[in-house]
Design an enzyme around this catalytic site. Structure first.
Site, PDB file in Angstrom:
ATOM      1  N   LYS A  82       0.990  -1.204  -0.334  1.00  0.00           N
ATOM      2  CA  LYS A  82       0.035   0.036   0.034  1.00  0.00           C
ATOM      3  C   LYS A  82       0.919   1.373   0.000  1.00  0.00           C
ATOM      4  O   LYS A  82       2.007   1.199   0.540  1.00  0.00           O
ATOM      5  CB  LYS A  82      -0.904  -0.003   1.281  1.00  0.00           C
ATOM      6  CG  LYS A  82      -2.077   0.978   1.292  1.00  0.00           C
ATOM      7  CD  LYS A  82      -3.185  -0.018   0.670  1.00  0.00           C
ATOM      8  CE  LYS A  82      -4.518   1.054   0.701  1.00  0.00           C
ATOM      9  NZ  LYS A  82      -5.671   0.170   0.320  1.00  0.00           N
ATOM     10  N   GLY A 182     -20.015   6.914   6.071  1.00  0.00           N
ATOM     11  CA  GLY A 182     -19.156   7.402   4.794  1.00  0.00           C
ATOM     12  C   GLY A 182     -19.850   7.123   3.597  1.00  0.00           C
ATOM     13  O   GLY A 182     -19.976   5.868   3.216  1.00  0.00           O
ATOM     14  N   VAL A 183     -20.279   8.013   2.893  1.00  0.00           N
ATOM     15  CA  VAL A 183     -21.037   7.826   1.777  1.00  0.00           C
ATOM     16  C   VAL A 183     -20.329   8.233   0.540  1.00  0.00           C
ATOM     17  O   VAL A 183     -20.610   9.299  -0.381  1.00  0.00           O
ATOM     18  CB  VAL A 183     -22.686   8.288   1.682  1.00  0.00           C
ATOM     19  CG1 VAL A 183     -23.436   7.286   2.275  1.00  0.00           C
ATOM     20  CG2 VAL A 183     -22.737   9.686   2.088  1.00  0.00           C
ATOM     21  N   HIS A 185     -17.460   6.709  -2.425  1.00  0.00           N
ATOM     22  CA  HIS A 185     -17.330   5.971  -3.779  1.00  0.00           C
ATOM     23  C   HIS A 185     -18.043   4.657  -3.193  1.00  0.00           C
ATOM     24  O   HIS A 185     -19.106   4.091  -3.954  1.00  0.00           O
ATOM     25  CB  HIS A 185     -16.095   5.755  -4.054  1.00  0.00           C
ATOM     26  CG  HIS A 185     -15.283   6.790  -4.961  1.00  0.00           C
ATOM     27  ND1 HIS A 185     -14.432   7.761  -4.387  1.00  0.00           N
ATOM     28  CD2 HIS A 185     -15.565   7.389  -5.928  1.00  0.00           C
ATOM     29  CE1 HIS A 185     -14.056   8.516  -5.190  1.00  0.00           C
ATOM     30  NE2 HIS A 185     -14.703   8.263  -6.272  1.00  0.00           N
TER      31      HIS A 185
HETATM   32  P1  NAD Z   1     -14.115   7.918  -0.326  1.00  0.00           P
HETATM   33  O1  NAD Z   1     -13.206   8.767   0.179  1.00  0.00           O
HETATM   34  O2  NAD Z   1     -14.879   8.082  -1.685  1.00  0.00           O
HETATM   35  O3  NAD Z   1     -15.343   7.830   0.822  1.00  0.00           O
HETATM   36  C1  NAD Z   1     -15.170   8.189   2.089  1.00  0.00           C
HETATM   37  C2  NAD Z   1     -16.188   8.939   2.783  1.00  0.00           C
HETATM   38  O4  NAD Z   1     -16.216   8.772   4.219  1.00  0.00           O
HETATM   39  C3  NAD Z   1     -16.412  10.422   2.238  1.00  0.00           C
HETATM   40  O5  NAD Z   1     -17.506  10.829   1.591  1.00  0.00           O
HETATM   41  C4  NAD Z   1     -15.874  11.138   3.683  1.00  0.00           C
HETATM   42  O6  NAD Z   1     -16.251  12.502   3.633  1.00  0.00           O
HETATM   43  C5  NAD Z   1     -16.310  10.337   4.515  1.00  0.00           C
HETATM   44  N1  NAD Z   1     -15.827  10.319   5.868  1.00  0.00           N
HETATM   45  C6  NAD Z   1     -14.459  10.659   6.190  1.00  0.00           C
HETATM   46  N2  NAD Z   1     -14.541  10.703   7.531  1.00  0.00           N
HETATM   47  C7  NAD Z   1     -15.565  10.533   8.262  1.00  0.00           C
HETATM   48  C8  NAD Z   1     -16.256  10.386   9.396  1.00  0.00           C
HETATM   49  N3  NAD Z   1     -15.601  10.699  10.528  1.00  0.00           N
HETATM   50  N4  NAD Z   1     -17.571  10.047   9.442  1.00  0.00           N
HETATM   51  C9  NAD Z   1     -18.460  10.042   8.388  1.00  0.00           C
HETATM   52  N5  NAD Z   1     -17.817  10.160   7.082  1.00  0.00           N
HETATM   53  C10 NAD Z   1     -16.688  10.158   6.979  1.00  0.00           C
HETATM   54  O7  NAD Z   1     -13.678   6.193  -0.107  1.00  0.00           O
HETATM   55  P2  NAD Z   1     -14.009   5.239  -0.699  1.00  0.00           P
HETATM   56  O8  NAD Z   1     -13.356   4.793  -1.761  1.00  0.00           O
HETATM   57  O9  NAD Z   1     -15.484   5.123  -0.718  1.00  0.00           O
HETATM   58  O10 NAD Z   1     -13.411   3.880   0.544  1.00  0.00           O
HETATM   59  C11 NAD Z   1     -14.136   4.225   1.701  1.00  0.00           C
HETATM   60  C12 NAD Z   1     -13.326   2.941   2.838  1.00  0.00           C
HETATM   61  O11 NAD Z   1     -13.525   1.828   2.156  1.00  0.00           O
HETATM   62  C13 NAD Z   1     -12.050   3.407   2.869  1.00  0.00           C
HETATM   63  O12 NAD Z   1     -11.745   3.012   4.224  1.00  0.00           O
HETATM   64  C14 NAD Z   1     -11.121   2.635   2.055  1.00  0.00           C
HETATM   65  O13 NAD Z   1      -9.799   2.464   2.273  1.00  0.00           O
HETATM   66  C15 NAD Z   1     -11.905   1.297   1.893  1.00  0.00           C
HETATM   67  N6  NAD Z   1     -12.095   0.718   0.868  1.00  0.00           N
HETATM   68  C16 NAD Z   1     -12.190   0.958  -0.419  1.00  0.00           C
HETATM   69  C17 NAD Z   1     -12.302   0.384  -1.688  1.00  0.00           C
HETATM   70  C18 NAD Z   1     -12.763   0.962  -2.766  1.00  0.00           C
HETATM   71  O14 NAD Z   1     -12.707   0.093  -3.749  1.00  0.00           O
HETATM   72  N7  NAD Z   1     -12.820   2.126  -2.982  1.00  0.00           N
HETATM   73  C19 NAD Z   1     -11.712  -0.943  -1.356  1.00  0.00           C
HETATM   74  C20 NAD Z   1     -11.458  -1.651  -0.265  1.00  0.00           C
HETATM   75  C21 NAD Z   1     -11.583  -0.797   0.994  1.00  0.00           C
END
Ligand code: NAD
Length: 357
Positions: A82, A182-183, A185
């Protein structure tokens, strides 16, 4: 930092930690390679405004270790790695930064392959791909698999349904109260699956734009203020923001039956909080097991992308989650540990295959 970097690496079993600095683009990045027994270390690049460099180092170490487990338990021939880039996403993103970062990735000769993570997009991967072949998650118009988030969300949905099956005897989530924290992606796609299934969905986010976007797509969802989320009764808590939201303080307040979400490293300390959840009767779906859909998707780019095959592999998360719950009961260990044991067993088995002629 109480322990030295090498002590952390030794404790968590890392192979390599690489620091990248470029004064011209303002790039400060760390690439952490945890374990390459199964294959090259694939894992996304997170762009985050860390409070300190120590915090960034620890995050890269924890996240890359999670990737080793994620790839191993998903049956992929990949290791765990990572990268984190330190900075504010709104200020530092530029073509120069991504291309310089691409050169750093390239200098590792394929030992590390990058992809998207928090605050990095398929468009950013496109810039990186100008300087290295060791990048996945590039846009579809470039022959890549694009945004991995829908696949991650589908896998989380599968893991959540399997958890419901274990907890209530049925995997139907209709009428269940689910809080998606967290809404972004992944969270928004997950809300889509839940709404379609007839669940009662609550959302929470620190970003008003994300809340607005979600409400425009799904009118029936309700918004909950961040500080109140653990005061409410819910059936399922789905952490889809950042890690460590499952900690001693939150567990003491939690009124839910299941935790199943996309965030990496949800347990602040797995040795403490895994057993604590068992004691409280909360079923925890191991994060690296159920959020592997995105990794399964990007890894398919390496062997010739086929969407149907990816979807069928992501669906396997359902059976695998049930398998972990059965092992956890049989071995009398918490679910995260049961999942770690399963991943470690595969790594050991393949290491032994590779070490013999
Ligand atoms: P993203 O950045 O698009 O979304 C994260 C959301 O969480 C944002 O809207 C942000 O404003 C919100 N957020 C941050 N802190 C917060 C809090 N304290 N309370 C409420 N909301 C909060 O990220 P993503 O791609 O949707 O990924 C979300 C999580 O899933 C991350 O931890 C990421 O590592 C994990 N993840 C993502 C993927 C992927 O395919 N994108 C794959 C595996 C794991």
């Amino acid at each position: 930092m109480q322990q030295s970097v090498f002590e952390h690496m030794q404790q968590m079993g890392h192979e390599q930690l690489v620091f990248c600095h470029d004064p011209y683009s303002g790039l400060n990045a760390i690439i952490a390679i945890h374990n390459t027994t199964l294959g090259p270390a694939l894992g996304g690049t997170r762009l985050w405004n860390y409070n300190s460099h120590e915090e960034a180092v620890i995050d890269s170490l924890r996240l890359s270790r999670g990737m080793t487990y994620k790839a191993a338990i998903s049956g992929l021939n990949l290791g765990g790695g990572k990268a984190v880039i330190i900075g504010n996403a709104a200020d530092i993103k530029s073509e120069g930064l991504w291309r310089r970062y691409g050169k750093f990735v390239n200098s590792l000769n394929g030992k590390y392959i990058t992809a998207e993570d928090v605050n990095t997009s398929a468009r950013d991967m496109e810039y990186i791909s100008l300087e290295t072949d060791f990048v996945t998650g590039v846009p579809e118009y470039m022959g890549g698999s694009g945004d991995p988030s829908p696949f991650t969300a589908y896998g989380v949905f599968m893991g959540m349904k399997a958890s419901a099956k274990k907890m209530w005897g049925s995997d139907n989530l209709s009428g269940k109260k689910v809080l998606v924290q967290g809404v972004g992606h992944v969270g928004q796609y997950l809300v889509g699956h839940l709404v379609e299934e007839g669940a009662k969905v609550y959302i929470s986010d620190i970003n008003e734009t994300k809340i607005k976007e979600t409400l425009e797509k799904y009118r029936a969802v309700e918004v909950v203020g961040g500080s109140k989320i653990f005061d409410m009764e819910m059936d399922i808590y789905a952490p889809c923001a950042l890690g460590a939201t499952v900690n001693s303080e939150s567990i003491s307040k939690m009124k839910c039956a299941i935790i199943a979400g996309a965030a990496n490293n949800q347990l602040a300390d797995e040795t403490v909080h895994g057993p604590m959840l068992i004691e409280k009767g909360i079923l925890y779906a191991p994060d690296f097991l159920i959020n592997a859909g995105g990794l399964v998707n990007v890894s398919a780019e390496l062997e010739g992308y086929n969407r149907e095959r990816v979807m069928s592999n992501v669906e396997k998360i359902y059976e695998r989650t049930l398998e972990i719950y059965a092992t956890s009961e049989k071995e009398k260990v918490h679910t995260q540990l049961a999942a770690m044991h399963m991943a470690e067993k595969r790594i050991q088995a393949i290491a032994s295959v590779k070490s013999r002629l």
